[in-house]
Design an enzyme around this catalytic site. Sequence first.
Site, PDB file in Angstrom:
ATOM      1  N   SER A 259       0.847  -1.195   0.000  1.00  0.00           N
ATOM      2  CA  SER A 259       0.000   0.000   0.000  1.00  0.00           C
ATOM      3  C   SER A 259       0.877   1.237   0.000  1.00  0.00           C
ATOM      4  O   SER A 259       1.975   1.233   0.575  1.00  0.00           O
ATOM      5  CB  SER A 259      -0.860   0.030   1.259  1.00  0.00           C
TER       6      SER A 259
ATOM      7  N   TYR B 200      -1.539  -0.159  10.189  1.00  0.00           N
ATOM      8  CA  TYR B 200      -1.719  -0.709   8.832  1.00  0.00           C
ATOM      9  C   TYR B 200      -0.472  -0.446   7.976  1.00  0.00           C
ATOM     10  O   TYR B 200       0.085  -1.357   7.356  1.00  0.00           O
ATOM     11  CB  TYR B 200      -2.959  -0.062   8.217  1.00  0.00           C
TER      12      TYR B 200
HETATM   13  N1  LIG Z   1      -8.513  -0.272  -1.681  1.00  0.00           N
HETATM   14  C1  LIG Z   1      -7.461   0.473  -1.412  1.00  0.00           C
HETATM   15  O1  LIG Z   1      -7.540   1.713  -1.402  1.00  0.00           O
HETATM   16  C2  LIG Z   1      -6.136  -0.178  -1.124  1.00  0.00           C
HETATM   17  C3  LIG Z   1      -5.000   0.626  -1.129  1.00  0.00           C
HETATM   18  C4  LIG Z   1      -3.764   0.040  -0.874  1.00  0.00           C
HETATM   19  C5  LIG Z   1      -3.672  -1.317  -0.619  1.00  0.00           C
HETATM   20  N2  LIG Z   1      -4.800  -2.081  -0.597  1.00  0.00           N
HETATM   21  C6  LIG Z   1      -4.638  -3.524  -0.309  1.00  0.00           C
HETATM   22  O2  LIG Z   1      -5.253  -4.287  -1.326  1.00  0.00           O
HETATM   23  C7  LIG Z   1      -5.547  -5.600  -0.816  1.00  0.00           C
HETATM   24  C8  LIG Z   1      -6.953  -5.968  -1.254  1.00  0.00           C
HETATM   25  O3  LIG Z   1      -7.896  -5.107  -0.643  1.00  0.00           O
HETATM   26  P1  LIG Z   1      -9.127  -4.473  -1.449  1.00  0.00           P
HETATM   27  O4  LIG Z   1      -8.919  -3.024  -1.477  1.00  0.00           O
HETATM   28  O5  LIG Z   1      -9.344  -5.196  -2.707  1.00  0.00           O
HETATM   29  O6  LIG Z   1     -10.311  -4.711  -0.383  1.00  0.00           O
HETATM   30  P2  LIG Z   1     -11.594  -5.651  -0.378  1.00  0.00           P
HETATM   31  O7  LIG Z   1     -12.472  -5.370  -1.555  1.00  0.00           O
HETATM   32  O8  LIG Z   1     -12.155  -5.526   0.986  1.00  0.00           O
HETATM   33  O9  LIG Z   1     -10.995  -7.120  -0.578  1.00  0.00           O
HETATM   34  C9  LIG Z   1     -10.233  -7.712   0.445  1.00  0.00           C
HETATM   35  C10 LIG Z   1     -10.084  -9.179   0.147  1.00  0.00           C
HETATM   36  O10 LIG Z   1      -9.268  -9.761   1.165  1.00  0.00           O
HETATM   37  C11 LIG Z   1      -9.981 -10.795   1.813  1.00  0.00           C
HETATM   38  N3  LIG Z   1      -9.635 -10.869   3.224  1.00  0.00           N
HETATM   39  C12 LIG Z   1      -9.675  -9.882   4.163  1.00  0.00           C
HETATM   40  N4  LIG Z   1      -9.263 -10.348   5.354  1.00  0.00           N
HETATM   41  C13 LIG Z   1      -8.947 -11.657   5.163  1.00  0.00           C
HETATM   42  C14 LIG Z   1      -8.467 -12.695   5.981  1.00  0.00           C
HETATM   43  N5  LIG Z   1      -8.211 -12.517   7.283  1.00  0.00           N
HETATM   44  N6  LIG Z   1      -8.248 -13.915   5.434  1.00  0.00           N
HETATM   45  C15 LIG Z   1      -8.492 -14.116   4.132  1.00  0.00           C
HETATM   46  N7  LIG Z   1      -8.980 -13.206   3.296  1.00  0.00           N
HETATM   47  C16 LIG Z   1      -9.197 -11.985   3.810  1.00  0.00           C
HETATM   48  C17 LIG Z   1     -11.437 -10.474   1.590  1.00  0.00           C
HETATM   49  O11 LIG Z   1     -12.176 -11.692   1.693  1.00  0.00           O
HETATM   50  P3  LIG Z   1     -13.702 -11.771   2.246  1.00  0.00           P
HETATM   51  O12 LIG Z   1     -14.396 -10.514   1.835  1.00  0.00           O
HETATM   52  O13 LIG Z   1     -14.176 -13.023   1.570  1.00  0.00           O
HETATM   53  O14 LIG Z   1     -13.586 -11.929   3.733  1.00  0.00           O
HETATM   54  C18 LIG Z   1     -11.410  -9.925   0.171  1.00  0.00           C
HETATM   55  O15 LIG Z   1     -11.357 -10.962  -0.762  1.00  0.00           O
HETATM   56  C19 LIG Z   1      -5.355  -5.518   0.699  1.00  0.00           C
HETATM   57  O16 LIG Z   1      -4.135  -6.137   1.036  1.00  0.00           O
HETATM   58  C20 LIG Z   1      -5.289  -4.020   0.967  1.00  0.00           C
HETATM   59  O17 LIG Z   1      -4.538  -3.715   2.110  1.00  0.00           O
HETATM   60  C21 LIG Z   1      -6.020  -1.550  -0.861  1.00  0.00           C
END
Ligand SMILES: NC(=O)c1ccc[n+]([C@@H]2O[C@H](COP(=O)([O-])OP(=O)(O)OC[C@H]3O[C@@H](n4cnc5c(N)ncnc54)[C@H](OP(=O)(O)O)[C@@H]3O)[C@@H](O)[C@H]2O)c1
Length: 252
Positions: free
Chosen positions: A142, A157
């Site tokens: 991130s 985080y």
């Molecule tokens: N969105 C942003 O602005 C952003 C920015 C920088 C980095 N990121 C990173 O991108 C990655 C994906 O996040 P996203 O933005 O796509 O969010 P998201 O739509 O909430 O997706 C998160 C995914 O991770 C899974 N997950 C969460 N906790 C988990 C756990 N304990 N065990 C297994 N699976 C888990 C969720 O599964 P379920 O829903 O099935 O539980 C979902 O598939 C993360 O690592 C996040 O930190 C996101």
Amino acid sequence: MKVAIVTGASSGIGQSAAIEIAKRGTGVILTYGNNPQGGLETATAIEKEGGTAVVLPLDVGETGTFAAFHDTVTGVLRDTWQRDTFDYLVNNAGFAHTSLIEDTTEESFDRLMRVLLKGPYFLTQKLLPLMADGGAIVNTSSNAAATAGLEPGYSAYGSMKGGLNVLTRYMAKEFSTRGIRVNAVSPGSTRTRIADDAFTRFPEVVPALAARTALGRVGEPDDIGAVIATLVSDASRWVTAQNIEVSGGYDL
Ligand SMILES: NC(=O)c1ccc[n+]([C@@H]2O[C@H](COP(=O)([O-])OP(=O)(O)OC[C@H]3O[C@@H](n4cnc5c(N)ncnc54)[C@H](OP(=O)(O)O)[C@@H]3O)[C@@H](O)[C@H]2O)c1
């Protein structure tokens, strides 16, 4: 056929990464945490385009389940692709929780640590014997771990993601002996379900984030998924130990 494992592929960035990887002719084992429906939606999207996907549950915060996951993956690889190994691992699963340092509980810190840092570390360790030489790993980090543009509230985080960036480089060093490349992507603000669907709950933040982004909008999952798919693919065969910001130029 090449095979990838993508964690956290039931929504957002992981869902897009799984679909984009499959579009490039790679079979996908995709995992979900609490949202099996989302996992099935990802698989359906992959199959609609002629790809192959297997959906498995995995709590990345529970290292005690990783041995059983390894065994399940072994069976899936044999039954679905007649293989003993897989090629690509995307450590993507994660969640965000924000609080000022003075308000952060040990419980919240530990949960972030287990899912964002310890999980990828030990899941990779557990799956490494199943990875083919010449494979690739992408860790979803991130820009909260960047050296500039910090926002209050992301200390725990961002610290875990900073740890993941360091881990990415150590993995790249150690696994290079087997030709396995390891890189990270650092998304900026991306419209997913992260932080309990914060983008839907607080739509008013979007224009402010867009205003700070050189390319003038917030990120969408496909903006990141396409980069992850490119990084695991042979097009990136000479790229390792890198952390690529994928933010449209946030705070540029
Ligand atoms: N969105 C942003 O602005 C952003 C920015 C920088 C980095 N990121 C990173 O991108 C990655 C994906 O996040 P996203 O933005 O796509 O969010 P998201 O739509 O909430 O997706 C998160 C995914 O991770 C899974 N997950 C969460 N906790 C988990 C756990 N304990 N065990 C297994 N699976 C888990 C969720 O599964 P379920 O829903 O099935 O539980 C979902 O598939 C993360 O690592 C996040 O930190 C996101």
